[in-house]
Design a protein around this motif. Structure first.
Motif, short mmCIF file in Angstrom:
data_model
loop_
_atom_site.label_atom_id
_atom_site.label_comp_id
_atom_site.label_asym_id
_atom_site.label_seq_id
_atom_site.Cartn_x
_atom_site.Cartn_y
_atom_site.Cartn_z
N GLN A 212 0.84 -1.21 0.00
CA GLN A 212 0.00 0.00 0.00
C GLN A 212 0.87 1.25 0.00
O GLN A 212 0.63 2.20 -0.76
CB GLN A 212 -0.92 -0.01 1.22
N LEU A 215 2.44 1.77 -3.42
CA LEU A 215 1.50 2.34 -4.40
C LEU A 215 1.31 3.84 -4.15
O LEU A 215 1.27 4.63 -5.10
CB LEU A 215 0.16 1.62 -4.32
N VAL A 216 1.22 4.23 -2.89
CA VAL A 216 1.10 5.66 -2.55
C VAL A 216 2.30 6.42 -3.10
O VAL A 216 2.16 7.47 -3.74
CB VAL A 216 1.01 5.84 -1.02
N VAL A 255 -3.54 -5.06 -3.22
CA VAL A 255 -3.62 -3.61 -3.03
C VAL A 255 -4.06 -2.91 -4.32
O VAL A 255 -4.91 -2.01 -4.30
CB VAL A 255 -2.26 -3.08 -2.54
N TYR A 259 -7.55 -0.80 -5.01
CA TYR A 259 -7.48 0.58 -5.48
C TYR A 259 -8.34 0.79 -6.73
O TYR A 259 -9.12 1.75 -6.83
CB TYR A 259 -6.03 0.94 -5.77
N GLU A 262 -12.07 0.77 -6.40
CA GLU A 262 -12.54 1.93 -5.65
C GLU A 262 -13.15 1.52 -4.30
O GLU A 262 -14.10 2.14 -3.82
CB GLU A 262 -13.52 2.77 -6.48
N SER A 264 -12.10 0.70 -0.29
CA SER A 264 -11.02 0.86 0.68
C SER A 264 -10.61 -0.50 1.22
O SER A 264 -11.45 -1.38 1.47
CB SER A 264 -11.50 1.75 1.83
N ARG A 277 -3.48 6.69 2.00
CA ARG A 277 -4.29 6.35 0.83
C ARG A 277 -3.63 6.88 -0.44
O ARG A 277 -3.15 8.03 -0.46
CB ARG A 277 -5.69 6.89 0.97
N PRO A 278 -3.63 6.09 -1.51
CA PRO A 278 -3.00 6.53 -2.76
C PRO A 278 -3.77 7.68 -3.40
O PRO A 278 -4.98 7.80 -3.26
CB PRO A 278 -3.05 5.27 -3.65
N GLN A 280 -5.65 9.66 -6.26
CA GLN A 280 -6.58 9.20 -7.28
C GLN A 280 -6.10 9.60 -8.67
O GLN A 280 -6.10 10.77 -9.03
CB GLN A 280 -7.97 9.77 -7.02
#
Length: 412
Positions: A212, A215-216, A255, A259, A262, A264, A277-278, A280
């Motif tokens: 996670q 990805l962020v 993950v 994402y 959509e 969580s 949170r990544p 958008q």
């Protein structure tokens, strides 16, 4: 000399007895012979069952009765046997009882030999009990069969989970006329916590959080709502240490799927509510955001639950869309199949995939062209053109999709 002969006989008797037992237990043909598939109908049944017994809507002490289709148990049992034992399983209702069968190929034995297990379960005072059992041609006393089951649960480390489930369990009924297994239970939130702990161990939670955060970090370099090719994210997201490599990649796919759906991660893992949170952005595959979504979700399903589950869910989704959504799309199925095959490579820790990740990936490396694939078909139009998912016309189009995938070096 007579003494030696007697001693030799005493030594040979148990060996001969063991050999006879093995010969009786192993058989030349499997008791259960079927494909390792899951039908879209079972996906629909599972979804309805979960909706009617949604644990998020239950409070401690709520009494519920679940009607579970025997066909759903049958396919789930076969899937577990295929995935965990490399065998096959079956579940069928017989009058007021249930018959459970397994077949596993015996390793290291000359010729085709199978270990076939059959159990007949009946309810006594609302609880399932073994009425009869056999391994191959060898009958097993019911008491011994139940002791073996209890020992297997104990040695697998699931004794605590089993005790919690038994406390919640109230009554079971094999209702063969309706094709249902009726289970009455009292809800305990601890059941959901234990189920999560069985699927997501502490080391896995560490990997999922790391994925996670990766990805962020990756998405921070792109402007919000910008269009980003999915393939440019896959390689760096799947970068991992030499240790626990497949497990880290599976975490990354989970993950990514959360994402793109959509949803969580905290819906599945409450601990994730405190994770960053990544940003958008609009991840795309072959220029389409829906293809990226189908690919990522199918890849995660294949890596975590296996190809049959990923395929069944993909087809079910398209059938459901044809009844009022965006319509049945063979383009979406092509993206599903590409994701499934990618997820299988991840699960197998494929050297070919690792080479491709190091060399750099583009959209055309992971997914086929969608040109000419029928899309946006209503239920009526789909039935007019193809009849159903078992028709020759449908199979021809699916064969074409597989051919497009086979043409990609990554999936050869």
């Amino acid at each position: 000399m007579r003494f030696l002969a007697s001693l030799l006989a005493l030594l040979l008797v148990p060996l001969l007895a063991a050999a006879l037992l093995v010969a009786a237990a192993l058989q030349a043909a499997p008791l259960v012979s079927r494909e390792a598939t899951i039908s879209p109908a079972s996906v629909a049944e599972a979804r309805g069952l979960l909706a009617r017994n949604d644990p998020r809507q239950l409070r401690r002490g709520d009494e519920r009765t679940a009607l579970i289709p025997a066909t759903l148990i049958d396919e789930a049992l076969n899937h577990l046997a295929s995935r965990n034992l490399r065998g096959r399983g079956a579940f069928v209702l017989v009058h007021d009882a249930a018959e459970v069968s397994f077949s596993v190929a015996a390793p290291g034995v000359p010729g085709p030999r199978y270990l076939n297990l059959r159990m007949l379960l009946k309810t006594v005072d609302g609880l399932p009990r073994v009425a009869s059992a056999s391994i191959g041609a060898l009958p097993i006393p019911s008491a011994l069969a139940e002791w073996l089951i209890a020992s297997a649960i104990d040695h697998s480390g699931l004794d605590g989970d089993w005790r919690l489930a038994r406390q919640a369990f109230r009554r079971l009924l094999f209702a063969s006329p309706s094709g249902m297994v009726v289970v009455s239970y009292v809800w305990d939130p601890g059941l959901l916590d234990r189920a999560r702990a069985m699927v997501f161990s502490p080391p896995q939670m560490v990997r999922i959080e790391a994925a996670q955060r990766s990805l962020v970090s990756l998405l921070e370099s792109y402007p919000p709502r910008s269009h980003v090719p999915l393939a440019t994210i896959l390689a760096p997201l799947l970068a991992r240490s030499a240790e626990h490599a497949p497990a880290q990649d599976r975490a990354a796919l989970l993950v990514l799927a959360a994402y793109l759906s959509e949803r969580s991660l905290s819906t599945l893992l409450p601990q994730a509510s405190g994770w960053p949170r990544p940003r958008q952005v609009n991840l795309t595959l072959m220029g389409r955001s829906d293809s990226a979504q189908h690919f990522a979700i199918s890849a995660a399903l294949a890596a975590w639950a296996g190809e049959p589950a990923a395929n069944a869910i993909g087809v079910y989704k398209e059938i459901d869309d044809s009844r009022g959504g965006s319509g049945f799309s063979f383009g979406d199925l092509a993206a599903d199949r590409a994701g499934t095959r990618f997820g299988e490579l991840v699960a197998a820790d494929s050297p070919r995939l690792q080479h491709a990740l190091r060399s750099g990936l583009g959209d055309a490396d992971v997914a086929p062209s969608l040109a000419g694939l029928p899309e946006y078909l209503s239920e009526a139009e789909f039935k007019r053109r193809y009849g159903g998912t078992g028709s020759a016309a449908y199979r021809r189009l699916m064969t074409e999709i597989e051919g497009r995938l086979d043409a990609l070096p990554l999936y050869r």
